[in-house]
Design a protein around this motif. Structure first.
Motif, PDB file in Angstrom:
ATOM      1  N   ASP A 133      -5.793  -3.482   4.736  1.00  0.00           N
ATOM      2  CA  ASP A 133      -5.558  -4.683   3.820  1.00  0.00           C
ATOM      3  C   ASP A 133      -5.179  -4.438   2.422  1.00  0.00           C
ATOM      4  OD1 ASP A 133      -6.277  -6.218   6.201  1.00  0.00           O
ATOM      5  OD2 ASP A 133      -8.382  -6.361   5.458  1.00  0.00           O
ATOM      6  N   GLN A 134      -5.777  -3.275   1.864  1.00  0.00           N
ATOM      7  CA  GLN A 134      -5.538  -2.913   0.309  1.00  0.00           C
ATOM      8  C   GLN A 134      -3.789  -2.637   0.290  1.00  0.00           C
ATOM      9  OE1 GLN A 134      -8.401  -0.019  -0.260  1.00  0.00           O
ATOM     10  NE2 GLN A 134      -9.329  -1.407  -1.694  1.00  0.00           N
ATOM     11  N   ILE A 135      -3.347  -1.811   1.282  1.00  0.00           N
ATOM     12  CA  ILE A 135      -2.091  -1.368   1.519  1.00  0.00           C
ATOM     13  C   ILE A 135      -1.154  -2.704   1.381  1.00  0.00           C
ATOM     14  CG2 ILE A 135      -0.221  -0.230   2.719  1.00  0.00           C
ATOM     15  CD1 ILE A 135      -2.411   1.490   3.633  1.00  0.00           C
ATOM     16  N   LYS A 136      -1.396  -3.535   2.237  1.00  0.00           N
ATOM     17  CA  LYS A 136      -0.831  -4.816   2.526  1.00  0.00           C
ATOM     18  C   LYS A 136      -0.595  -5.671   1.139  1.00  0.00           C
ATOM     19  CE  LYS A 136      -0.655  -9.338   5.073  1.00  0.00           C
ATOM     20  NZ  LYS A 136      -1.319  -9.969   6.159  1.00  0.00           N
ATOM     21  N   GLY A 137      -1.906  -5.619   0.532  1.00  0.00           N
ATOM     22  CA  GLY A 137      -1.991  -6.409  -0.986  1.00  0.00           C
ATOM     23  C   GLY A 137      -1.015  -5.858  -1.843  1.00  0.00           C
ATOM     24  N   LEU A 138      -1.163  -4.364  -1.993  1.00  0.00           N
ATOM     25  CA  LEU A 138      -0.230  -3.794  -2.810  1.00  0.00           C
ATOM     26  C   LEU A 138       1.418  -4.017  -2.531  1.00  0.00           C
ATOM     27  CD1 LEU A 138      -2.177  -0.496  -2.746  1.00  0.00           C
ATOM     28  CD2 LEU A 138      -1.789  -1.960  -4.812  1.00  0.00           C
ATOM     29  N   ALA A 139       1.515  -4.112  -1.288  1.00  0.00           N
ATOM     30  CA  ALA A 139       2.833  -4.258  -0.931  1.00  0.00           C
ATOM     31  C   ALA A 139       3.617  -5.704  -0.949  1.00  0.00           C
ATOM     32  CB  ALA A 139       3.045  -3.916   0.734  1.00  0.00           C
ATOM     33  N   ASP A 140       2.709  -6.746  -0.873  1.00  0.00           N
ATOM     34  CA  ASP A 140       3.153  -7.967  -0.984  1.00  0.00           C
ATOM     35  C   ASP A 140       3.015  -8.487  -2.387  1.00  0.00           C
ATOM     36  OD1 ASP A 140       0.591  -8.994  -0.775  1.00  0.00           O
ATOM     37  OD2 ASP A 140       0.270  -9.696   1.028  1.00  0.00           O
ATOM     38  N   GLY A 141       2.406  -8.022  -3.312  1.00  0.00           N
ATOM     39  CA  GLY A 141       2.111  -8.489  -4.478  1.00  0.00           C
ATOM     40  C   GLY A 141       1.090  -9.374  -4.824  1.00  0.00           C
ATOM     41  N   THR A 142       0.162  -9.194  -3.685  1.00  0.00           N
ATOM     42  CA  THR A 142      -1.111  -9.908  -3.888  1.00  0.00           C
ATOM     43  C   THR A 142      -1.924  -8.828  -4.956  1.00  0.00           C
ATOM     44  OG1 THR A 142      -1.276 -10.699  -1.594  1.00  0.00           O
ATOM     45  CG2 THR A 142      -3.258 -10.800  -2.803  1.00  0.00           C
ATOM     46  N   ILE A 143      -2.024  -7.669  -4.614  1.00  0.00           N
ATOM     47  CA  ILE A 143      -2.437  -6.729  -5.600  1.00  0.00           C
ATOM     48  C   ILE A 143      -1.569  -6.110  -6.728  1.00  0.00           C
ATOM     49  CG2 ILE A 143      -3.961  -4.360  -5.895  1.00  0.00           C
ATOM     50  CD1 ILE A 143      -4.911  -5.086  -3.067  1.00  0.00           C
ATOM     51  N   THR A 144      -1.542  -6.391  -8.052  1.00  0.00           N
ATOM     52  CA  THR A 144      -0.634  -6.070  -8.805  1.00  0.00           C
ATOM     53  C   THR A 144      -1.165  -4.948 -10.062  1.00  0.00           C
ATOM     54  OG1 THR A 144      -1.515  -7.730 -10.397  1.00  0.00           O
ATOM     55  CG2 THR A 144       0.294  -8.422  -8.852  1.00  0.00           C
ATOM     56  N   ASN A 145      -2.569  -4.717  -9.757  1.00  0.00           N
ATOM     57  CA  ASN A 145      -2.954  -3.763 -10.708  1.00  0.00           C
ATOM     58  C   ASN A 145      -3.711  -2.799  -9.935  1.00  0.00           C
ATOM     59  OD1 ASN A 145      -4.611  -2.353 -12.794  1.00  0.00           O
ATOM     60  ND2 ASN A 145      -3.302  -3.573 -14.246  1.00  0.00           N
TER      61      ASN A 145
END
Length: 281
Positions: A133-145
């Motif tokens: 789930d974290q990798i998904k967020g890092l890839a789709d821009g949900t996680i930016t920092n």
């Protein structure tokens, strides 16, 4: 640029012809793998991720069959699949499974090895483990920092492969980010991705496990390290097949069929391992 190897090294092939009919018995001195009088050219091309495996197989196969010239053109999985479909390649090479529409069009995929897709970060990054789930967020821009996943207070920079890459397709489909990745750079080879991540402290990307070296750090995924054992037993989830692509109904030359047979034989398993990939069993 196509790569053709001089015949050196040694390995068996599973496509041996009938024994020599000459009155002198040579079976004790001739490797069981060697295909007597096999001649011709075999053109392969496609995925850059399979390079180490294919080059190792080329060398051994051509040593056992000096009358055969096997070439490899590292142009990406999409080009390998197209080449097999259009008949410009004897064997296409893909680092992803064929899609339903591709098999429906008459293409046949034959898995010859497995590969983990390593999630890589810069060596200076303090992150050591990520969930899917974290990798998904890092890839789709949900996680930016990076601080959002336990790392430094720094922006996330995603570096990946170009459209048509088997590694990209495998990563995006497994993580569930098809067509929504926010890439800062899209590069045309696995080596280029590794080099770019190594050069940027804030970067992360993905690369074939067989290509990862000390220039970057491969994080664990849901606590599981990407290794031969974890790919083979399925516990490492970010993995994909290495696939030979051929056209259904198109007759392969004896040399091309012998090369495939060799790649699928037990004799090729150590070559696959030494090249950093994972044999099927």
């Amino acid at each position: 640029m196509a790569v053709s190897l001089a015949a050196c090294g040694s390995a068996p092939s599973s496509s041996a012809p009938a024994a020599n009919t000459d009155s002198t018995d040579t079976s004790a001195s001739t490797p069981a793998s060697q295909t007597a009088e096999l001649e011709g050219a075999v053109t392969t091309g496609g995925s850059t991720s399979v390079e180490k495996v294919i080059l190792a197989m080329q060398e051994s196969f051509m040593n056992a069959n000096p009358g055969v010239d096997v070439t490899y053109d590292p142009t990406g999985s999409g080009a390998g699949i197209t080449g097999a479909s259009e008949g410009t390649l004897d064997i296409g090479l893909s680092s992803r499974a064929l899609k339903d529409e591709e098999t429906a069009s008459g293409l046949v995929g034959t898995t010859f090895a497995l590969d983990g897709i390593a999630i890589i970060v810069n060596n200076e990054n303090t992150v050591t483990d990520l969930t899917l789930d974290q990798i998904k967020g890092l890839a789709d821009g949900t996680i930016t920092n990076w601080s959002e996943v336990g790392g430094p207070d720094a922006p996330v920079v995603l570096i990946g492969r170009e459209a048509g890459s088997g590694t990209r397709d495998g990563f995006e489909s497994i993580v569930g980010v098809e067509d929504v990745c926010v890439y800062d750079q899209e590069l045309t080879s696995t080596g280029a991705v590794i080099a770019a991540v190594a050069a940027n402290p804030n970067a992360f990307g993905y690369a074939s496990l067989s290509a990862v070296d000390e220039k970057v750090k491969a994080v664990t995924v849901d606590g599981v390290e990407a290794t031969e054992a974890t790919v083979q037993d399925g516990s490492y989830k970010v993995q994909r097949p290495f696939v030979f692509v051929t056209k259904e109904g198109a007759e392969l030359s004896d040399a091309a069929q012998a090369f495939i047979d060799f790649a699928l034989s037990e004799d090729a398993q150590q070559l696959i391992i030494d090249a950093g990939a994972v044999p099927l069993a």
